[in-house]
Enzyme design. Structure first.
Site, PDB file in Angstrom:
ATOM      1  N   CYS A 189     -52.638 -43.330   4.996  1.00  0.00           N
ATOM      2  CA  CYS A 189     -52.318 -44.479   3.718  1.00  0.00           C
ATOM      3  C   CYS A 189     -53.378 -43.858   2.148  1.00  0.00           C
ATOM      4  O   CYS A 189     -54.790 -44.150   3.259  1.00  0.00           O
ATOM      5  CB  CYS A 189     -51.653 -44.617   3.238  1.00  0.00           C
ATOM      6  SG  CYS A 189     -50.989 -45.992   1.988  1.00  0.00           S
ATOM      7  N   SER A 196     -54.185 -45.784   0.428  1.00  0.00           N
ATOM      8  CA  SER A 196     -54.870 -47.234   0.434  1.00  0.00           C
ATOM      9  C   SER A 196     -55.649 -48.036   1.962  1.00  0.00           C
ATOM     10  O   SER A 196     -57.086 -48.551   1.602  1.00  0.00           O
ATOM     11  CB  SER A 196     -53.803 -48.688   1.299  1.00  0.00           C
ATOM     12  OG  SER A 196     -53.376 -48.470   0.381  1.00  0.00           O
ATOM     13  N   HIS A 229     -59.218 -46.261   0.337  1.00  0.00           N
ATOM     14  CA  HIS A 229     -59.277 -47.890  -0.705  1.00  0.00           C
ATOM     15  C   HIS A 229     -60.903 -48.086   0.496  1.00  0.00           C
ATOM     16  O   HIS A 229     -61.441 -49.109  -0.128  1.00  0.00           O
ATOM     17  CB  HIS A 229     -58.383 -48.028  -1.306  1.00  0.00           C
ATOM     18  CG  HIS A 229     -57.536 -47.619  -2.459  1.00  0.00           C
ATOM     19  ND1 HIS A 229     -58.608 -46.278  -3.253  1.00  0.00           N
ATOM     20  CD2 HIS A 229     -57.027 -47.507  -2.811  1.00  0.00           C
ATOM     21  CE1 HIS A 229     -57.133 -45.823  -4.061  1.00  0.00           C
ATOM     22  NE2 HIS A 229     -56.452 -46.622  -4.243  1.00  0.00           N
ATOM     23  N   HIS A 265     -51.349 -48.800   8.312  1.00  0.00           N
ATOM     24  CA  HIS A 265     -50.730 -49.312   8.657  1.00  0.00           C
ATOM     25  C   HIS A 265     -49.324 -48.674   8.029  1.00  0.00           C
ATOM     26  O   HIS A 265     -47.981 -49.488   7.566  1.00  0.00           O
ATOM     27  CB  HIS A 265     -51.018 -50.399   7.499  1.00  0.00           C
ATOM     28  CG  HIS A 265     -51.009 -49.924   5.970  1.00  0.00           C
ATOM     29  ND1 HIS A 265     -52.162 -49.077   5.416  1.00  0.00           N
ATOM     30  CD2 HIS A 265     -50.323 -49.473   4.397  1.00  0.00           C
ATOM     31  CE1 HIS A 265     -52.362 -48.272   4.171  1.00  0.00           C
ATOM     32  NE2 HIS A 265     -50.999 -48.563   3.914  1.00  0.00           N
ATOM     33  N   CYS A 323     -45.093 -47.251   4.679  1.00  0.00           N
ATOM     34  CA  CYS A 323     -45.781 -47.473   3.837  1.00  0.00           C
ATOM     35  C   CYS A 323     -44.753 -46.467   2.196  1.00  0.00           C
ATOM     36  O   CYS A 323     -44.326 -46.505   1.816  1.00  0.00           O
ATOM     37  CB  CYS A 323     -46.951 -47.666   3.720  1.00  0.00           C
ATOM     38  SG  CYS A 323     -47.878 -48.050   2.108  1.00  0.00           S
TER      39      CYS A 323
HETATM   40  N1  COD Z   1     -53.023 -37.068 -14.874  1.00  0.00           N
HETATM   41  C1  COD Z   1     -52.554 -36.150 -13.714  1.00  0.00           C
HETATM   42  N2  COD Z   1     -52.566 -36.616 -12.951  1.00  0.00           N
HETATM   43  C2  COD Z   1     -53.229 -37.345 -11.930  1.00  0.00           C
HETATM   44  C3  COD Z   1     -54.422 -38.167 -12.773  1.00  0.00           C
HETATM   45  C4  COD Z   1     -54.484 -37.820 -14.786  1.00  0.00           C
HETATM   46  N3  COD Z   1     -55.070 -38.634 -14.806  1.00  0.00           N
HETATM   47  N4  COD Z   1     -55.151 -38.155 -11.837  1.00  0.00           N
HETATM   48  C5  COD Z   1     -54.649 -37.481 -11.072  1.00  0.00           C
HETATM   49  N5  COD Z   1     -54.079 -37.438 -11.237  1.00  0.00           N
HETATM   50  C6  COD Z   1     -53.180 -36.609  -9.386  1.00  0.00           C
HETATM   51  C7  COD Z   1     -53.730 -35.941  -8.350  1.00  0.00           C
HETATM   52  O1  COD Z   1     -54.081 -34.306  -8.769  1.00  0.00           O
HETATM   53  C8  COD Z   1     -52.885 -36.061  -7.014  1.00  0.00           C
HETATM   54  O2  COD Z   1     -52.524 -35.039  -7.250  1.00  0.00           O
HETATM   55  C9  COD Z   1     -52.155 -37.086  -7.650  1.00  0.00           C
HETATM   56  O3  COD Z   1     -52.611 -37.376  -8.725  1.00  0.00           O
HETATM   57  C10 COD Z   1     -52.369 -38.223  -6.676  1.00  0.00           C
HETATM   58  O4  COD Z   1     -51.854 -38.082  -4.936  1.00  0.00           O
HETATM   59  P1  COD Z   1     -52.591 -38.241  -4.210  1.00  0.00           P
HETATM   60  O5  COD Z   1     -52.813 -37.390  -3.382  1.00  0.00           O
HETATM   61  O6  COD Z   1     -53.937 -38.940  -4.447  1.00  0.00           O
HETATM   62  O7  COD Z   1     -51.644 -39.716  -3.890  1.00  0.00           O
HETATM   63  P2  COD Z   1     -50.179 -40.875  -3.001  1.00  0.00           P
HETATM   64  O8  COD Z   1     -48.990 -40.082  -3.983  1.00  0.00           O
HETATM   65  O9  COD Z   1     -50.594 -40.225  -1.571  1.00  0.00           O
HETATM   66  O10 COD Z   1     -51.355 -41.990  -3.432  1.00  0.00           O
HETATM   67  C11 COD Z   1     -51.490 -41.813  -4.800  1.00  0.00           C
HETATM   68  C12 COD Z   1     -51.816 -43.470  -5.264  1.00  0.00           C
HETATM   69  C13 COD Z   1     -51.865 -43.509  -6.385  1.00  0.00           C
HETATM   70  C14 COD Z   1     -50.037 -44.288  -4.702  1.00  0.00           C
HETATM   71  C15 COD Z   1     -52.707 -44.475  -4.135  1.00  0.00           C
HETATM   72  O11 COD Z   1     -53.686 -44.187  -4.960  1.00  0.00           O
HETATM   73  C16 COD Z   1     -51.995 -45.999  -3.989  1.00  0.00           C
HETATM   74  O12 COD Z   1     -52.381 -46.613  -5.035  1.00  0.00           O
HETATM   75  N6  COD Z   1     -51.393 -46.584  -2.696  1.00  0.00           N
HETATM   76  C17 COD Z   1     -51.017 -47.250  -2.275  1.00  0.00           C
HETATM   77  C18 COD Z   1     -49.726 -47.938  -3.507  1.00  0.00           C
HETATM   78  C19 COD Z   1     -49.623 -49.411  -2.945  1.00  0.00           C
HETATM   79  O13 COD Z   1     -48.400 -50.520  -3.632  1.00  0.00           O
HETATM   80  N7  COD Z   1     -48.745 -49.168  -1.031  1.00  0.00           N
HETATM   81  C20 COD Z   1     -48.095 -49.986  -0.516  1.00  0.00           C
HETATM   82  C21 COD Z   1     -49.504 -51.125  -0.042  1.00  0.00           C
HETATM   83  S1  COD Z   1     -50.138 -49.772   0.500  1.00  0.00           S
HETATM   84 ZN    ZN Z   2     -50.025 -47.604   1.907  1.00  0.00          ZN
END
Ligand code: COD
Ligand code: ZN
Ligand code: ZN
Length: 374
Positions: free
Chosen positions: A47, A49, A52, A68, A174
């Site tokens: 994930c 996170s 991060h 996780h 998750c």
């Molecule tokens: N405008 C449009 N799209 C964008 C922008 C923007 N400004 N910036 C980035 N993007 C796009 C990227 O091109 C990408 O395709 C997408 O956003 C993000 O995708 P990934 O592959 O990084 O990610 P995910 O879906 O696996 O995760 C993104 C989250 C934001 C959900 C992740 O970073 C996060 O915060 N996870 C924790 C959420 C949570 O509460 N989890 C529970 C406990 S871990």
């Molecule tokens: Zn997670």
């Protein structure tokens, strides 16, 4: 020969320092104490996170076993454990459900007092059941699924259907639950409504599946990476747009497209700047914007006060609002009943020793969800 009651020597991916790769280490996993469960991990998703923590955006004590989002089989249980037994298939709950605190006793809430999203402490002494080279290795948010075996509290594990494919349903722990629940529980998307989802990673695609399940009429995927559009349409987006293809700001584009804004909007990019954009894309009278992505704790979000001279709602969501121990096993059963399909979300399956490769795939945007097999 039974391993119950004895320490188990096995392999895990240990992060010793931020900005460094994991190293695969031999670790020792102590037997479970009262109200704890030892699990043989079978599959674990990677994930954002976890990344991060590596990049220092989430601060947690190290060395630690990260991960996780996992599923496995109970190896042994400590005294007083009643909800699972050796041999049961289980899913790891990164958000526990103690069943006794104010949150657990309120039917609408899910952030149990035992949640340790910024910590690792499994035990009351503040450590974990894992050691490596004689040193305590913490378990990220009390889980630490990048390991062949782990010990976790009974409140952090739930029995699932014995027919479940663990290498698939692990991502319900998750990423899928977070996105799907943001649409179903947090936003409460209504039939015939319009939705916009900013960010089409694994979590954003899960939001789209939730919007579709709730009966939304139009679901607009928004991403700066067009490679994500085809998959978004496969899982239910009715159209996809790239903000860079428009001269006017994307919130104005959505506002105009939808006659005053979308009914429901989701921020799933993890960018603080996109929160204001997503809120501004919501209908000025009744639009609901849910922040799904988590942003580093020291970051402030700037939002024009004018956006609140309206009927809009901005809300948070953690793990999709699910009461985990009660509801995550039901999501697993729904998956088996083909109420939704996780296949498009899992693009890579690798062995645990390839964990650094998996992190790289995620950083480069080359995978949606990568599942590791310990
Ligand atoms: N405008 C449009 N799209 C964008 C922008 C923007 N400004 N910036 C980035 N993007 C796009 C990227 O091109 C990408 O395709 C997408 O956003 C993000 O995708 P990934 O592959 O990084 O990610 P995910 O879906 O696996 O995760 C993104 C989250 C934001 C959900 C992740 O970073 C996060 O915060 N996870 C924790 C959420 C949570 O509460 N989890 C529970 C406990 S871990
Ligand atoms: Zn997670
Ligand atoms: Zn509780």
């Amino acid at each position: 020969m039974s391993t119950a009651g004895k320490a188990i020597k096995c392999k895990a991916a240990v992060l010793w320092e931020t900005h460094k790769p994991f190293s695969i280490e031999e670790i020792e996993v102590a037997p479970p104490k009262a109200h704890e469960v030892r699990i043989k991990m079978v599959a674990t998703g990677v994930c954002r996170s976890d990344d991060h923590v590596i990049s220092g955006n989430f601060v947690t004590p190290l060395p630690a076993v990260l991960g996780h989002e996992g599923a496995g089989i109970v190896e042994s249980v400590g005294e007083g454990v009643t909800s699972v037994k050796p041999g049961d298939k289980v899913i790891i709950l990164c958000l526990p459900q103690c069943g006794e605190c104010n949150t657990c006793l309120n039917s609408k809430n899910n952030i149990c007092k035992e949640v340790r999203l910024s910590g690792t402490h499994l035990t009351s002494e503040g450590n974990s059941r894992i050691t490596c080279k004689g040193k305590i290795v913490y378990q990220y948010i009390t889980t630490g699924t990048f390991s062949e075996y782990i010990v976790i509290k009974e409140i952090s594990v739930a029995k699932i259907d014995e027919g479940a494919l663990l290498e698939k349903v692990c991502i319900i722990g998750c990423g899928f639950a977070t996105g799907f629940g943001a649409a179903i529980n947090s936003a409460k998307v209504t039939p015939g409504s319009t939705c916009a989802v900013f960010g089409l990673g694994g979590v954003g695609l899960s939001v789209i599946i939730g919007c579709k399940t709730a009966g939304a009429a139009r679901i607009i995927g928004v991403d700066t990476n067009k490679d994500r559009f085809a998959k978004a349409k496969t899982v239910g987006a009715t159209e996809c747009i790239d903000p860079r293809d428009f001269e006017k700001p994307i919130q104005k584009v959505l506002f105009d497209m939808m006659n005053g804004g979308v009914d429901f909007c989701f921020e799933v990019t993890g960018n603080p700047e996109t929160v204001e954009t997503a809120l501004a894309s919501c209908h000025k009278d009744h639009g609901v914007c849910v922040i799904v992505g988590s942003i580093a704790s020291w970051v402030q979000i700037n939002i024009s006060s004018q956006l609140f001279f309206s009927g809009r709602t901005l809300k948070g969501s953690v793990l999709g609002g699910w009461k985990t121990k009660d509801e995550i096993p039901k999501l697993v059963s729904d998956c088996m009943a083909k109420k939704f399909n996780l296949d498009p979300l899992i693009t890579h399956t690798l062995t645990l020793d390839k964990v650094n490769e998996a992190i790289q795939l995620m950083k480069n945007g080359q995978c949606i969800r990568c599942v590791l097999l310990p």
